[in-house]
Enzyme design. Structure first.
Site, short mmCIF file in Angstrom:
data_model
loop_
_atom_site.label_atom_id
_atom_site.label_comp_id
_atom_site.label_asym_id
_atom_site.label_seq_id
_atom_site.Cartn_x
_atom_site.Cartn_y
_atom_site.Cartn_z
N CYS A 67 0.83 -1.21 0.00
CA CYS A 67 0.00 0.00 0.00
C CYS A 67 0.86 1.26 0.00
CB CYS A 67 -0.98 -0.05 1.17
SG CYS A 67 -2.48 0.93 0.89
N GLU B 98 -2.45 -8.97 4.19
CA GLU B 98 -2.90 -9.47 5.50
C GLU B 98 -4.43 -9.59 5.54
OE1 GLU B 98 -4.06 -5.39 5.89
OE2 GLU B 98 -2.29 -6.32 5.00
N HIS C 289 -3.52 -5.05 0.39
CA HIS C 289 -3.34 -5.59 1.73
C HIS C 289 -3.32 -7.11 1.74
CE1 HIS C 289 -3.85 -1.82 4.10
NE2 HIS C 289 -4.51 -1.44 3.01
#
Length: 398
Positions: free
Chosen positions: A258, A350, A348
């Site tokens: 990001c 995660e 992202h």
């Protein structure tokens, strides 16, 4: 119970009237929309949303309430919150309070009962823009006074917000099981799930302040350095760019996501630019150009890296290619260095609360650190006149 009036005013004068949701008062920020149907608690606590008023495109928000397990940071970061039909009651076994109560407790001004579809269409046509939400006494002013306050509020372009969200002191998230690597994670607005994903892979993560100097970071003797997500304009975050350049010069493995992707991009010599309305949500299609695989990914970015899609670029640190691209609009979603150990993506991996298509990127980081460690060992052996590397000794063997 009588509802409190609220009004939303965009910087171009478009106005929506509804009811107060959360705290009563006035707030300002950049109006953006998020398309996720789930995971609103993770969205609210994502530091990347600092300075933004988030419009939820899903009409029903708050059904599952708020719990104490899912936040991605210690607080709500959005400047304001816009929903169409807030839940009248909470229905989830993990909930400990309602979303409305949580917003009010943390002083987040919101609005409900407006046509979020019309607002989203307006932002898609006109682009992200400044906005104000006013409720209670603040909403009783005339339209001209409200608009004047919106126009006096700061713009996102040029905003350096990293200092607002970074950690004040270094903290450590231990590896789960045996420690395989030590990583320094530069906190530009990191989410708590990120070091957890690394811990699952045997990585001990030292989360460090964004203002850390290169010598201070190298004192940790990291096997790799991670640049996190974060808020604001990447063109204003010069310190992180210089830090990334110093790491590239020393061949320290780097992985950025990001905002971290934009930091690596700038360090390599690419520019950045502001998207018309950005990518926000958990359903963005991205193609991994290395494998051809299409992933459904979680995004939150209003800026992008300006790198060519049709060729490998020559940079001060060697060759670089665009590794991932958004299939909706062709925006650069990842970079891969071919001559130094570094790569990044604009989304992202995660992905709390999902999807998990991009989780493999943490495995790529592990492989990058392992390969660079092996290369360093080979160089040390060669310099000391030691035994040749295994792959060389077995060439031409039985």
């Amino acid at each position: 119970m009588t509802a409190t009036d609220a009004v939303l005013v965009l910087e171009d004068g478009r106005t929506f009237r509804g009811e107060a949701y959360g705290a009563i008062g006035a707030t300002f920020g950049e109006a953006v929309f998020a398309t996720g149907m789930t995971g609103y608690q993770e969205t609210l606590t994502d530091p990347s949303y600092r300075g933004q008023v988030v419009v939820m495109t899903a009409p029903h928000i708050g059904n599952t309430g708020v719990n104490d397990e899912d936040p991605e940071s210690s607080r709500i970061w959005v400047s304001g919150y816009v929903v169409r039909d807030p839940a009248r009651r909470v229905s989830n076994w993990r909930a400990v309070r309602s979303l409305d109560d949580e917003l009010a407790a943390q002083g987040v001004v919101g609005i409900s009962g407006i046509d979020t579809r019309a607002l989203t269409r307006h932002l898609r046509e006109r682009g992200a823009m400044r906005v104000g939400i006013f409720s209670g006494e603040a909403a009783e002013q005339d339209a001209g006074a409200l608009l004047a306050q919106v126009l006096e509020s700061p713009e996102m372009k040029g905003a350096n917000l990293v200092g607002d969200v970074t950690t004040a002191e270094t903290y450590v998230v231990p590896a789960i099981g045996e420690r395989r690597f030590r990583v320094a994670a530069v906190d530009l607005g990191i989410k708590s799930m990120t070091p957890h994903r690394m811990a699952e892979r045997g990585i001990e993560t030292h989360v460090v302040p964004a203002g850390i100097s290169l010598p201070e970071l190298l004192e940790l003797e990291p096997d790799g350095v991670f640049f996190s997500n974060g808020p604001g304009d990447p063109a204003a975050a010069d310190a992180a760019v210089e830090l990334a350049r110093g790491l590239l010069e020393r061949r320290v493995p780097v992985f950025g996501i990001c905002f971290g992707n934009q930091m690596l991009g700038r360090a390599l010599g690419f520019g950045t630019y502001k998207l018309k309305y950005g990518h926000r949500g958990i359903n963005q299609p991205v193609q991994d150009r290395l494998t051809g695989k299409v992933e459904v990914t979680a995004h939150n970015h209003g800026f992008a890296v300006d790198a060519p899609l049709d060729r490998v670029s020559d940079t001060p640190f060697g060759r670089v290619e665009v590794s991932h691209v958004c299939l909706n609009d062709g925006v650069v979603e990842g970079l891969r260095c071919l001559d130094v150990p570094a790569f990044s993506v604009q989304y992202h991996p995660e992905a709390a609360a999902g999807p998990h298509d991009a989780a493999y990127l943490f495995d790529r980081f592990v492989e990058l650190m392992r390969d660079e460690h092996g290369r360093s060992v080979e160089l040390m052996q060669a310099e000391k006149g030691g035994a040749p590397a295994v792959n060389e000794s077995t060439e031409g063997g039985a």
